[in-house]
Design a protein around this motif. Structure first.
Motif, short mmCIF file in Angstrom:
data_model
loop_
_atom_site.label_atom_id
_atom_site.label_comp_id
_atom_site.label_asym_id
_atom_site.label_seq_id
_atom_site.Cartn_x
_atom_site.Cartn_y
_atom_site.Cartn_z
N LYS A 77 92.78 -27.74 35.66
CA LYS A 77 92.33 -26.34 36.75
C LYS A 77 91.28 -25.84 35.91
CE LYS A 77 94.88 -21.81 37.52
NZ LYS A 77 93.93 -21.89 38.64
N THR A 78 90.08 -24.83 36.62
CA THR A 78 89.33 -24.56 36.12
C THR A 78 88.83 -23.37 36.11
OG1 THR A 78 87.78 -25.02 37.80
CG2 THR A 78 88.12 -26.77 36.54
N THR A 79 89.66 -22.16 37.22
CA THR A 79 89.25 -20.75 37.06
C THR A 79 91.11 -19.80 36.84
OG1 THR A 79 90.02 -20.77 39.12
CG2 THR A 79 87.51 -21.23 38.89
N THR A 80 91.10 -18.53 36.10
CA THR A 80 92.34 -17.91 36.40
C THR A 80 91.95 -17.09 37.35
OG1 THR A 80 94.10 -17.18 34.85
CG2 THR A 80 90.76 -16.90 34.15
N THR A 81 93.36 -15.88 37.52
CA THR A 81 93.00 -15.11 38.15
C THR A 81 93.62 -13.91 36.64
OG1 THR A 81 94.51 -15.40 39.63
CG2 THR A 81 95.06 -12.97 39.51
N VAL A 82 92.22 -13.00 36.60
CA VAL A 82 91.52 -11.64 35.82
C VAL A 82 93.26 -10.75 36.39
CG1 VAL A 82 90.49 -13.67 34.33
CG2 VAL A 82 89.72 -11.02 36.63
N ALA A 83 93.21 -10.77 37.56
CA ALA A 83 93.43 -9.36 37.92
C ALA A 83 94.30 -9.22 38.88
CB ALA A 83 92.21 -7.99 38.35
N MET A 84 94.35 -9.62 39.98
CA MET A 84 94.85 -10.03 40.68
C MET A 84 94.95 -10.87 41.85
SD MET A 84 95.28 -5.99 43.14
CE MET A 84 93.96 -6.11 44.20
N ASP A 85 95.82 -11.41 42.83
CA ASP A 85 95.39 -11.39 44.79
C ASP A 85 95.60 -11.09 45.81
OD1 ASP A 85 93.23 -14.07 43.54
OD2 ASP A 85 95.89 -15.11 43.11
N PHE A 86 95.14 -10.68 46.33
CA PHE A 86 95.26 -9.90 47.68
C PHE A 86 95.50 -10.19 49.09
CE2 PHE A 86 94.36 -6.21 50.82
CZ PHE A 86 96.01 -5.36 50.58
N GLY A 87 96.16 -9.78 49.43
CA GLY A 87 95.61 -10.72 50.73
C GLY A 87 97.24 -9.10 51.80
N ARG A 88 97.03 -9.98 52.97
CA ARG A 88 98.49 -9.53 54.64
C ARG A 88 97.89 -10.81 55.37
NH1 ARG A 88 94.86 -5.13 57.30
NH2 ARG A 88 94.75 -7.13 58.80
N ILE A 89 99.52 -9.90 56.12
CA ILE A 89 100.04 -11.07 57.26
C ILE A 89 101.05 -9.89 57.93
CG2 ILE A 89 102.00 -11.58 55.14
CD1 ILE A 89 102.42 -13.96 57.07
N THR A 90 101.39 -10.37 59.31
CA THR A 90 101.90 -9.37 59.69
C THR A 90 103.11 -9.95 60.62
OG1 THR A 90 100.07 -8.08 60.41
CG2 THR A 90 101.47 -8.00 61.90
N LEU A 91 103.64 -10.25 60.35
CA LEU A 91 105.12 -10.86 61.52
C LEU A 91 105.32 -9.59 62.55
CD1 LEU A 91 107.30 -11.08 57.75
CD2 LEU A 91 105.60 -12.44 58.95
N ARG A 92 106.44 -10.66 63.03
CA ARG A 92 106.65 -10.29 64.90
C ARG A 92 106.71 -8.51 64.03
NH1 ARG A 92 110.29 -13.79 62.41
NH2 ARG A 92 112.37 -13.28 62.88
N ASP A 93 107.65 -8.14 65.20
CA ASP A 93 107.60 -6.28 65.46
C ASP A 93 106.93 -5.63 64.53
OD1 ASP A 93 110.12 -7.22 67.42
OD2 ASP A 93 110.99 -7.91 64.92
N GLY A 94 105.49 -6.02 65.07
CA GLY A 94 104.27 -5.45 63.92
C GLY A 94 104.81 -5.08 62.63
N VAL A 95 105.78 -5.72 61.65
CA VAL A 95 105.86 -5.40 60.10
C VAL A 95 104.71 -6.17 59.32
CG1 VAL A 95 107.14 -6.40 57.95
CG2 VAL A 95 108.45 -5.53 60.14
N ALA A 96 104.20 -5.70 58.55
CA ALA A 96 102.64 -6.16 57.36
C ALA A 96 102.76 -5.98 56.11
CB ALA A 96 101.62 -4.93 58.16
#
Length: 210
Positions: A77-96
């Protein structure tokens, strides 16, 4: 003599029942944390399911981290997360689902309290090559009473163990789901998130399943 045109069309007005395209956002928004030890695959899982380009706060490992970050089992491993990762996924019925990957190194644990505010629950990623790295996350969510599942990221060079063996090794309560996953695969990572949502809803409804 100037006079107003009697044939001018009336000002355009929206019909009362006309749908507003600005209201096409998600009907339900959920916040989920992705936690676990250093190098366990948190950034990978967020990137595998996010429908937007993930926000990452990775920095290169330097000599300063020698003797501070435990690289046992993740020497490549050559990198590290220093704060956070952020992402988004939308499921069925409009649930994000909004995903927040937490930093794994102990010197960044002070951020966990802020990131966990308002979270429905958490995914604790585990690596069978270094299970001890998962203890801190499990203990944190147990103490806060935050619903969580344990997802064992099956690395190619890692020994395979069944969920009952993992439960015993990590001393996990019987009602906490334990899943095997591949954090690189969208379908596998998405199933982990669905399992967490279902688990959190069961707890909210006052039921626990062994």
């Amino acid at each position: 003599m100037n006079s107003a045109r009697s044939d001018a069309p009336p000002p355009a007005t929206a019909e009362p029942d006309e749908p507003d395209d600005r209201a096409d956002g998600p009907r339900v928004a959920l916040k989920i944390l992705v936690a676990g030890g250093f190098g366990v695959g948190k950034t990978t899982l967020v990137g595998a399911v996010s429908e937007i380009r993930p926000l990452r706060t990775e920095e290169a490992l330097t000599d300063v981290s020698v003797g501070v970050d435990d690289l046992d089992g993740v020497a490549a491993k050559t990198t590290t997360t220093v704060a956070m990762d952020f992402g988004r996924i939308t499921l069925r019925d409009g649930v994000a689902i909004y995903l927040f990957g937490t930093p794994g190194q102990e010197r960044f644990w002070f951020m966990w309290n802020e990131l966990s505010r308002g979270a429905l629950g958490a995914v604790v990623l585990a690596d069978t090559r270094r299970l001890m790295a998962s203890f801190a996350s499990i203990d944190y969510f147990e103490r806060k009473g935050t619903p969580f599942v344990v997802a064992v990221n099956c690395f190619d060079d890692a020994d395979r163990y069944e969920p009952p063996e993992i439960r015993t090794a990590l001393d996990i309560d019987p009602h906490v789901p334990i899943l095997l996953c591949d954090a690189r695969r969208t379908v596998s990572a998405k199933q982990v998130l669905v399992s967490l949502v279902e688990h959190a809803l069961r707890l909210a409804g006052g039921t626990r399943h062994a």
